[in-house]
Design a protein around this motif. Structure first.
Motif, PDB file in Angstrom:
ATOM      1  N   ASN A   1       0.842  -1.193   0.000  1.00  0.00           N
ATOM      2  CA  ASN A   1       0.000   0.000   0.000  1.00  0.00           C
ATOM      3  C   ASN A   1       0.879   1.247   0.000  1.00  0.00           C
ATOM      4  OD1 ASN A   1      -2.309  -1.620   0.136  1.00  0.00           O
ATOM      5  ND2 ASN A   1      -2.247  -1.656   2.378  1.00  0.00           N
ATOM      6  N   ASN A   2       0.684   2.098  -1.007  1.00  0.00           N
ATOM      7  CA  ASN A   2       1.479   3.299  -1.140  1.00  0.00           C
ATOM      8  C   ASN A   2       0.720   4.496  -0.570  1.00  0.00           C
ATOM      9  OD1 ASN A   2       3.619   2.021  -2.669  1.00  0.00           O
ATOM     10  ND2 ASN A   2       2.085   1.836  -4.287  1.00  0.00           N
ATOM     11  N   THR A   3       1.285   5.116   0.447  1.00  0.00           N
ATOM     12  CA  THR A   3       0.655   6.254   1.091  1.00  0.00           C
ATOM     13  C   THR A   3       0.700   7.460   0.171  1.00  0.00           C
ATOM     14  OG1 THR A   3       1.371   5.412   3.224  1.00  0.00           O
ATOM     15  CG2 THR A   3       0.638   7.711   3.137  1.00  0.00           C
ATOM     16  N   HIS A   4      -0.435   8.172   0.074  1.00  0.00           N
ATOM     17  CA  HIS A   4      -0.479   9.369  -0.750  1.00  0.00           C
ATOM     18  C   HIS A   4       0.195  10.511  -0.009  1.00  0.00           C
ATOM     19  CE1 HIS A   4      -1.845  12.469  -3.475  1.00  0.00           C
ATOM     20  NE2 HIS A   4      -2.373  13.114  -2.448  1.00  0.00           N
ATOM     21  N   LEU A   5       1.185  11.122  -0.645  1.00  0.00           N
ATOM     22  CA  LEU A   5       1.891  12.249  -0.063  1.00  0.00           C
ATOM     23  C   LEU A   5       1.555  13.502  -0.843  1.00  0.00           C
ATOM     24  CD1 LEU A   5       5.425  10.641   0.477  1.00  0.00           C
ATOM     25  CD2 LEU A   5       3.569  10.900   2.134  1.00  0.00           C
ATOM     26  N   PRO A   6       1.055  14.543  -0.203  1.00  0.00           N
ATOM     27  CA  PRO A   6       0.726  15.784  -0.917  1.00  0.00           C
ATOM     28  C   PRO A   6       1.951  16.363  -1.614  1.00  0.00           C
ATOM     29  CG  PRO A   6      -0.201  15.806   1.303  1.00  0.00           C
ATOM     30  CD  PRO A   6       0.708  14.612   1.228  1.00  0.00           C
ATOM     31  N   GLY A   7       1.794  16.709  -2.881  1.00  0.00           N
ATOM     32  CA  GLY A   7       2.888  17.291  -3.636  1.00  0.00           C
ATOM     33  C   GLY A   7       3.809  16.278  -4.272  1.00  0.00           C
ATOM     34  N   PHE A   8       3.504  14.976  -4.102  1.00  0.00           N
ATOM     35  CA  PHE A   8       4.355  13.932  -4.682  1.00  0.00           C
ATOM     36  C   PHE A   8       3.510  12.970  -5.509  1.00  0.00           C
ATOM     37  CE2 PHE A   8       6.912  15.567  -1.310  1.00  0.00           C
ATOM     38  CZ  PHE A   8       8.221  15.423  -1.742  1.00  0.00           C
ATOM     39  N   TYR A   9       4.149  12.329  -6.447  1.00  0.00           N
ATOM     40  CA  TYR A   9       3.502  11.363  -7.330  1.00  0.00           C
ATOM     41  C   TYR A   9       4.241  10.038  -7.223  1.00  0.00           C
ATOM     42  CZ  TYR A   9       3.045   8.803 -11.727  1.00  0.00           C
ATOM     43  OH  TYR A   9       2.892   7.815 -12.674  1.00  0.00           O
ATOM     44  N   TYR A  10       3.477   8.960  -7.059  1.00  0.00           N
ATOM     45  CA  TYR A  10       4.076   7.628  -6.981  1.00  0.00           C
ATOM     46  C   TYR A  10       3.985   6.950  -8.337  1.00  0.00           C
ATOM     47  CZ  TYR A  10       5.121   2.848  -5.567  1.00  0.00           C
ATOM     48  OH  TYR A  10       5.683   1.598  -5.463  1.00  0.00           O
ATOM     49  N   ASP A  11       5.129   6.578  -8.889  1.00  0.00           N
ATOM     50  CA  ASP A  11       5.198   5.890 -10.168  1.00  0.00           C
ATOM     51  C   ASP A  11       5.208   4.386  -9.911  1.00  0.00           C
ATOM     52  OD1 ASP A  11       5.927   4.707 -12.610  1.00  0.00           O
ATOM     53  OD2 ASP A  11       6.979   6.516 -13.246  1.00  0.00           O
ATOM     54  N   PRO A  12       4.123   3.672 -10.288  1.00  0.00           N
ATOM     55  CA  PRO A  12       4.074   2.234  -9.988  1.00  0.00           C
ATOM     56  C   PRO A  12       5.087   1.424 -10.793  1.00  0.00           C
ATOM     57  CG  PRO A  12       2.195   2.894 -11.333  1.00  0.00           C
ATOM     58  CD  PRO A  12       2.900   4.150 -10.934  1.00  0.00           C
ATOM     59  N   GLU A  13       5.543   1.951 -11.937  1.00  0.00           N
ATOM     60  CA  GLU A  13       6.530   1.224 -12.730  1.00  0.00           C
ATOM     61  C   GLU A  13       7.919   1.312 -12.107  1.00  0.00           C
ATOM     62  OE1 GLU A  13       6.345   2.734 -16.664  1.00  0.00           O
ATOM     63  OE2 GLU A  13       4.284   2.032 -17.024  1.00  0.00           O
ATOM     64  N   LYS A  14       8.304   2.535 -11.698  1.00  0.00           N
ATOM     65  CA  LYS A  14       9.636   2.719 -11.106  1.00  0.00           C
ATOM     66  C   LYS A  14       9.627   2.494  -9.599  1.00  0.00           C
ATOM     67  CE  LYS A  14      11.027   6.036 -14.641  1.00  0.00           C
ATOM     68  NZ  LYS A  14      11.547   7.408 -14.920  1.00  0.00           N
ATOM     69  N   LYS A  15       8.397   2.415  -9.014  1.00  0.00           N
ATOM     70  CA  LYS A  15       8.237   2.189  -7.584  1.00  0.00           C
ATOM     71  C   LYS A  15       8.969   3.240  -6.762  1.00  0.00           C
ATOM     72  CE  LYS A  15       7.641  -2.798  -8.128  1.00  0.00           C
ATOM     73  NZ  LYS A  15       8.097  -4.162  -7.734  1.00  0.00           N
ATOM     74  N   LYS A  16       8.781   4.488  -7.191  1.00  0.00           N
ATOM     75  CA  LYS A  16       9.419   5.619  -6.519  1.00  0.00           C
ATOM     76  C   LYS A  16       8.453   6.797  -6.480  1.00  0.00           C
ATOM     77  CE  LYS A  16      13.555   6.851  -7.511  1.00  0.00           C
ATOM     78  NZ  LYS A  16      14.742   7.286  -8.257  1.00  0.00           N
ATOM     79  N   TYR A  17       8.694   7.702  -5.525  1.00  0.00           N
ATOM     80  CA  TYR A  17       7.941   8.952  -5.452  1.00  0.00           C
ATOM     81  C   TYR A  17       8.704  10.039  -6.200  1.00  0.00           C
ATOM     82  CZ  TYR A  17       4.667   7.262  -1.914  1.00  0.00           C
ATOM     83  OH  TYR A  17       3.678   6.579  -1.254  1.00  0.00           O
ATOM     84  N   PHE A  18       7.947  10.892  -6.902  1.00  0.00           N
ATOM     85  CA  PHE A  18       8.533  12.030  -7.596  1.00  0.00           C
ATOM     86  C   PHE A  18       7.786  13.292  -7.173  1.00  0.00           C
ATOM     87  CE2 PHE A  18       9.533   8.422 -10.244  1.00  0.00           C
ATOM     88  CZ  PHE A  18      10.853   8.659 -10.599  1.00  0.00           C
ATOM     89  N   ARG A  19       8.545  14.373  -7.017  1.00  0.00           N
ATOM     90  CA  ARG A  19       7.942  15.630  -6.607  1.00  0.00           C
ATOM     91  C   ARG A  19       7.245  16.288  -7.788  1.00  0.00           C
ATOM     92  NH1 ARG A  19      10.011  21.003  -5.665  1.00  0.00           N
ATOM     93  NH2 ARG A  19      12.063  20.285  -6.394  1.00  0.00           N
ATOM     94  N   LEU A  20       6.011  16.767  -7.543  1.00  0.00           N
ATOM     95  CA  LEU A  20       5.239  17.454  -8.578  1.00  0.00           C
ATOM     96  C   LEU A  20       5.470  18.950  -8.493  1.00  0.00           C
ATOM     97  CD1 LEU A  20       1.804  15.610  -8.376  1.00  0.00           C
ATOM     98  CD2 LEU A  20       3.499  15.430 -10.182  1.00  0.00           C
ATOM     99  N   LEU A  21       5.636  19.576  -9.648  1.00  0.00           N
ATOM    100  CA  LEU A  21       5.794  21.013  -9.722  1.00  0.00           C
ATOM    101  C   LEU A  21       4.608  21.627 -10.447  1.00  0.00           C
ATOM    102  CD1 LEU A  21       9.592  21.205 -10.642  1.00  0.00           C
ATOM    103  CD2 LEU A  21       8.536  21.336  -8.391  1.00  0.00           C
ATOM    104  N   SER A  22       4.423  22.924 -10.275  1.00  0.00           N
ATOM    105  CA  SER A  22       3.303  23.605 -10.919  1.00  0.00           C
ATOM    106  C   SER A  22       3.488  23.739 -12.411  1.00  0.00           C
ATOM    107  CB  SER A  22       3.111  24.996 -10.299  1.00  0.00           C
ATOM    108  OG  SER A  22       4.306  25.743 -10.432  1.00  0.00           O
ATOM    109  N   GLY A  23       4.710  23.669 -12.917  1.00  0.00           N
ATOM    110  CA  GLY A  23       4.969  23.792 -14.349  1.00  0.00           C
ATOM    111  C   GLY A  23       6.134  22.925 -14.762  1.00  0.00           C
ATOM    112  N   ASN A  24       6.304  22.726 -16.068  1.00  0.00           N
ATOM    113  CA  ASN A  24       7.401  21.906 -16.567  1.00  0.00           C
ATOM    114  C   ASN A  24       8.724  22.671 -16.480  1.00  0.00           C
ATOM    115  OD1 ASN A  24       5.857  19.667 -17.305  1.00  0.00           O
ATOM    116  ND2 ASN A  24       5.250  20.626 -19.236  1.00  0.00           N
ATOM    117  N   ASN A  25       9.800  21.932 -16.245  1.00  0.00           N
ATOM    118  CA  ASN A  25      11.146  22.505 -16.369  1.00  0.00           C
ATOM    119  C   ASN A  25      12.106  21.391 -16.763  1.00  0.00           C
ATOM    120  OD1 ASN A  25      11.899  21.054 -14.013  1.00  0.00           O
ATOM    121  ND2 ASN A  25      11.151  22.721 -12.699  1.00  0.00           N
ATOM    122  N   ASN A  26      13.320  21.751 -17.022  1.00  0.00           N
ATOM    123  CA  ASN A  26      14.287  20.759 -17.519  1.00  0.00           C
ATOM    124  C   ASN A  26      14.708  19.764 -16.447  1.00  0.00           C
ATOM    125  OD1 ASN A  26      14.329  21.938 -20.059  1.00  0.00           O
ATOM    126  ND2 ASN A  26      15.922  23.413 -19.466  1.00  0.00           N
TER     127      ASN A  26
END
Length: 451
Positions: A1-26
């Protein structure tokens, strides 16, 4: 069970959390909008492939269709269904089998401006005889209106063909945009007429053109009426089809509806509760114009009231009936039985109103909308309600009970700009097979109803 963290996205393929930003950047290209677009595209592909929901195998599907049609026929023979009920249920069942992918693309596409690389289809309007279509294409440089003839495709018996394309008008401007277009009449003796409104820039306008063929068979257009305003926006327009009244047009404008008599050019304003009018439809048998307002009201205005009396206008005495949505009403369709009117608003709610009772009797759930002025239509047999949402899915409902019958996914990837623009009929001109014409970007797709 993956806990939902505000501001983060869980990638089920890579099994890691990634930080979400308001816009795209490099550094981190993951954004909420990008993830939603990716998920929507995955859903679209699954629907086209038949994986969501899982359909029966082709043989089982064919057998189920046969059993359903045999049951309907048996009930009809036993007197349990009237002919009208049998035709309705059979039509609804056939629509549930509309293919998820286009049968083919309608060619040739007429628009050649910018080498066919710019613009997207905004409107597809079919006349009441199902043999003419109006198409509006808009981009940042031009807005243009095309009209074409609907016929049966000689090379494909399961399709329609749209040919004899001709331009009605081309507007070369960056700021003005065609906000609505309508067939003003379908009387072949007087020729076809096209009414449209333009807004943006320094002026807004409404224009009426007559279209006819000359002795050589070429399409010609003749200017009939035009009006401009530097103060008010022109959001929509309507043509009065009532044969007992003088030819007139109505313009949904800022804080009022404006009516023009074509013969005399006389102008008068109708009360709209001091709210912008975004949708309009005339009654064919009564002197009433229905206006859908930004405030969320549907106002049936009696055209017989003398508007030269300021007191009557200020008090809204022209309003014969009033219905209420919570948000902006953006589409109105009056049924053949004019006691009923279909309305949709920008929240995606679609309701069928009984004006005698002053309340809605059916709701049609599932149209995705948040802020767009989307059009919802009723087919010529008044069996189906259909429309496309901002999720780029075209949905069909039963007019009689509000059931969602079918959902057709976008024929193009979700990253494509523009929304689908549908036009459906089971009575296309020339004996063509019933089906759906879907315009998107700069393409016209055909979905055949043939089983």
């Amino acid at each position: 069970n993956n806990t939902h963290l505000p501001g983060f996205y869980y990638d089920p393929e890579k099994k890691k959390y990634f930080r979400l930003l308001s816009g795209n950047n490099n550094y981190n290209p993951l954004t909420k909008d990008g993830l939603q677009l990716k998920a929507a595209e995955e859903t679209r592909v699954k629907m086209i492939q038949g994986k969501e929901p899982t359909p029966p195998k082709p043989a089982a599907q064919t057998a189920a269709n046969s059993r359903t049609m045999m049951l309907l026929q048996r009930n009809r023979e036993q007197g349990q269904l009237t002919y009208q009920q049998f035709a309705r249920f059979a039509h609804e069942h056939c629509v549930t089998m509309l293919p998820m992918q286009p049968t083919h693309e309608l060619t040739p596409f007429p628009d050649t401006y910018f080498n066919g690389e710019a613009g997207s289809i905004q409107f597809l309007k079919v006349d009441q005889h199902q043999d003419r279509v109006l198409m509006v294409i808009h981009d940042s440089f031009l807005s243009r209106i095309w009209q074409g003839s609907v016929n049966r495709d000689d090379n494909n018996n399961d399709a329609v063909a749209i040919d004899n394309w001709g331009t009605v008008n081309v507007l070369g401007t960056r700021s003005n945009k065609i906000t609505n277009v309508e067939w003003a009449t379908s009387d072949r003796d007087d020729g076809l007429q096209v009414l449209y409104t333009v807004s943006g820039g320094q002026t807004s306008s409404a224009q009426l053109f007559k279209i006819y063929r000359d002795s050589s068979g070429r399409w010609k257009k003749e200017f009939v009426f035009s009006t401009e305003s530097m103060e008010k926006m022109c959001w929509t327009c309507a043509w009065n089809h009532n044969p007992l009244m003088q030819p007139q047009i109505s313009i949904g404008s800022s804080r009022c509806a404006v009516i023009f008599d074509i013969a005399t050019a006389n102008r008068k304003e109708l009360y709209s509760g001091h709210s912008d009018v975004l949708a309009q439809v005339y009654s064919r048998h009564r002197p009433i114009l229905f206006n859908g307002t930004r405030r969320g009201e549907i106002l049936g205005c009696d055209l017989r009231v003398d508007l030269r009396e300021p007191q009557l206008y200020r008090e809204g005495k022209t309003v014969a009936c009033k219905l209420k949505h919570r948000v902006c009403v953006c589409s109105l369709k009056l049924l053949k039985d004019e006691n009923y009117i279909l309305a949709s608003d920008i929240s995606g709610k679609i309701r069928l109103w009984d004006m005698r009772m002053g309340r809605h009797i059916y709701s049609y759930q599932g149209l995705a909308n948040k802020h767009s002025q989307l059009t919802v239509s009723v087919d010529s047999s008044e069996t189906l309600v259909y429309g496309a949402g901002i999720d780029k899915c075209t949905k069909f409902w039963s007019l009689q009970d509000g059931r969602l019958l079918h959902t057709v996914p976008s024929p193009l990837p979700m990253s494509t700009d523009g929304l689908p623009v549908p036009a459906y009929s089971r009575q296309w001109h020339g004996g063509a097979t019933p089906g759906l014409i879907l315009g998107m970007e700069r393409q016209l797709f055909w979905y055949s109803l043939a089983l």
